[in-house]
Scaffold this motif. Structure first.
Motif, PDB file in Angstrom:
ATOM      1  N   ALA A 218       0.834  -1.211   0.000  1.00 33.27           N
ATOM      2  CA  ALA A 218       0.000   0.000   0.000  1.00 33.27           C
ATOM      3  C   ALA A 218       0.866   1.258   0.000  1.00 33.27           C
ATOM      4  O   ALA A 218       0.504   2.277  -0.597  1.00 33.27           O
ATOM      5  N   ARG A 219       2.054   1.153   0.620  1.00 36.40           N
ATOM      6  CA  ARG A 219       2.919   2.341   0.679  1.00 36.40           C
ATOM      7  C   ARG A 219       3.457   2.706  -0.702  1.00 36.40           C
ATOM      8  O   ARG A 219       3.624   3.881  -1.028  1.00 36.40           O
ATOM      9  N   ILE A 220       3.748   1.694  -1.531  1.00 38.13           N
ATOM     10  CA  ILE A 220       4.235   1.949  -2.897  1.00 38.13           C
ATOM     11  C   ILE A 220       3.125   2.617  -3.717  1.00 38.13           C
ATOM     12  O   ILE A 220       3.360   3.554  -4.476  1.00 38.13           O
ATOM     13  N   LEU A 221       1.893   2.156  -3.522  1.00 42.53           N
ATOM     14  CA  LEU A 221       0.756   2.691  -4.290  1.00 42.53           C
ATOM     15  C   LEU A 221       0.425   4.124  -3.868  1.00 42.53           C
ATOM     16  O   LEU A 221       0.188   4.986  -4.713  1.00 42.53           O
ATOM     17  N   THR A 222       0.440   4.380  -2.573  1.00 41.25           N
ATOM     18  CA  THR A 222       0.107   5.752  -2.140  1.00 41.25           C
ATOM     19  C   THR A 222       1.224   6.725  -2.525  1.00 41.25           C
ATOM     20  O   THR A 222       0.954   7.888  -2.833  1.00 41.25           O
ATOM     21  N   ALA A 223       2.477   6.221  -2.577  1.00 42.12           N
ATOM     22  CA  ALA A 223       3.591   7.090  -3.018  1.00 42.12           C
ATOM     23  C   ALA A 223       3.362   7.514  -4.469  1.00 42.12           C
ATOM     24  O   ALA A 223       3.555   8.680  -4.832  1.00 42.12           O
ATOM     25  N   ALA A 224       2.924   6.567  -5.315  1.00 42.60           N
ATOM     26  CA  ALA A 224       2.670   6.883  -6.728  1.00 42.60           C
ATOM     27  C   ALA A 224       1.485   7.851  -6.839  1.00 42.60           C
ATOM     28  O   ALA A 224       1.496   8.801  -7.622  1.00 42.60           O
ATOM     29  N   ARG A 225       0.464   7.606  -6.026  1.00 42.72           N
ATOM     30  CA  ARG A 225      -0.716   8.479  -6.041  1.00 42.72           C
ATOM     31  C   ARG A 225      -0.320   9.922  -5.677  1.00 42.72           C
ATOM     32  O   ARG A 225      -0.723  10.865  -6.348  1.00 42.72           O
ATOM     33  N   ASP A 226       0.519  10.050  -4.651  1.00 39.34           N
ATOM     34  CA  ASP A 226       0.961  11.389  -4.230  1.00 39.34           C
ATOM     35  C   ASP A 226       1.830  12.038  -5.291  1.00 39.34           C
ATOM     36  O   ASP A 226       1.698  13.231  -5.566  1.00 39.34           O
TER      37      ASP A 226
END
Ligand code: ACO
Length: 347
Positions: free
Chosen positions: A278-286
């Motif tokens: 989830a941290r990789i995905l939220t980093a991309a989202r940000d």
């Protein structure tokens, strides 16, 4: 299959066709495994897992009940055929993305074709770890656009649980992965506005040592890695190295694809991404300033389901009406190989 127009010399002339998603389906094993279940098997905690990965639960096949890569793939493709209002005999080809084939021979795709009753159509396993489904979408598009095929099932199915150790020795990997399958059916259409807009497929074989499953004690452990019988046929992963690689690569390959398409990040309606952490995905989202609704996350419920991850997300998004015809959707994945890739579609 309708006849393909040929030009003199036997070369196939690409007809002007669009490609559409005709149906989608998925399948999960019957048994959910919560973090609190894992706490009983290994030295870990719900808090550690949620904080590092965002995962609360995943599904694991029960082989005593006949659940396997093949059974999940079959169920997901049956569901996709129903969704597409198609019969198995309407398919021309099956591409099955998996890194957990039932055996190295026969290809599991051949048994899948037989299980669903698709006769003697071509059936191929595609192995590109977590990128397998996204790579297969790009390949299926090319085969339909060339005029060689009209209806291709693209399936992602994996049961990585068979290469995991549910005790302290495997706690850094067994908490991450779940088993699942997802299937889509791509079909030729006269509407040429539908199809692939841009894509990317990359690999870096120098980085294979960051994520591998050794088959042999003598031959498969790279220099500097301690070999042991217990590690054979078990996922070996340098979690920190893969994490670092993924954060950079994810954003990089999305940007490359947007540039190739001449689009901005918010021109894409939905990013359907491999669920690795989830941290990789939220980093991309940000990084792209996307609101929550545009980059889907279901890793909390299913974990990292390898090649099934992207089509499973697509099925959930389609069923809930969040992905629909007329939208632009980007599929994104990275994984063992190391591999990374995208597939940007006009639905
Ligand atoms: N519970 C509690 N502690 C644990 C667990 C666990 N389940 N697993 C490892 N630890 C410990 C480690 O032993 C280590 O302890 P130490 O500091 O005393 O040595 C500590 O926790 C930190 O371990 P790290 O591995 O450094 O933890 P990190 O913060 O990197 O998180 C994780 C690990 C979640 C695996 C993270 O690195 C990650 O998500 N990486 C990306 C992996 C990934 O996406 N892989 C999929 C690729 S897709 C494919 O193709 C299959």
């Amino acid at each position: 299959m309708s006849p393909v127009p040929a030009i003199p010399g036997g070369i196939v002339q690409p007809p002007s066709v669009g490609v559409r998603f005709a149906g989608v389906g998925s399948a999960l094993p019957s048994k959910p495994v919560k973090n609190t279940d894992l706490e009983k098997l290994m030295d870990t905690s719900d808090e550690w897992i949620v904080q590092r990965t965002g995962i609360h639960s995943r599904y694991v096949v029960d082989r005593s009940r006949g659940e396997s890569t093949l059974s999940l793939a079959t169920q997901s493709l049956d569901n996709a055929l129903t969704d597409a209002h198609m019969k198995p005999g309407d398919l021309d080809l099956i591409l099955l993305a998996t890194m957990t084939a039932e055996m190295s021979c026969p290809p599991t795709a051949c048994r899948l074709a037989s299980e669903i009753g698709a006769g003697t159509i071509g059936a191929i396993d595609v192995t590109a770890a977590c990128c397998g489904f996204v790579y297969s979408l790009n390949m299926a598009y090319g085969l339909i656009r060339s005029g060689l095929y009209r209806s291709i099932a693209v399936v992602g199915a994996d049961t990585l649980s068979k290469y995991l150790q549910y005790d302290n020795s495997g706690r850094s990997t067994s908490i991450l992965f779940g088993d699942a399958a997802g299937a889509t059916i791509l079909r030729a259409t006269d509407d040429t506005s539908k199809g692939l807009i841009a894509q990317a497929m990359h690999s870096d074989g120098n980085r294979w040592v960051d994520l591998y499953i050794p088959e042999s004690l003598e031959h498969d452990f790279p220099d500097g890695h301690e070999a042991s019988d217990e590690k054979v046929q078990r996922v070996q992963m340098n979690g920190r190295a893969v994490f670092k690689f993924a954060v950079g690569t994810f954003s990089g390959v999305i940007q490359q694809t947007l540039d190739d398409a001449g689009l901005h990040a918010d021109d894409v309606d939905m990013y359907v991404c491999h669920q690795s952490n989830a941290r990789i995905l939220t980093a991309a989202r940000d990084r792209f300033g996307l609101d929550q609704d545009r980059l889907y996350i279901n890793i909390d419920r299913v974990g990292n389901t390898v090649a099934a991850s992207v089509p499973l997300c697509l099925d959930e998004l389609t069923k809930s009406g969040r992905v629909k015809e007329g939208q632009r959707v980007m599929f994104v994945a990275f994984g063992g190989g190391l591999t990374w890739g995208t597939s940007l579609w006009q639905l």
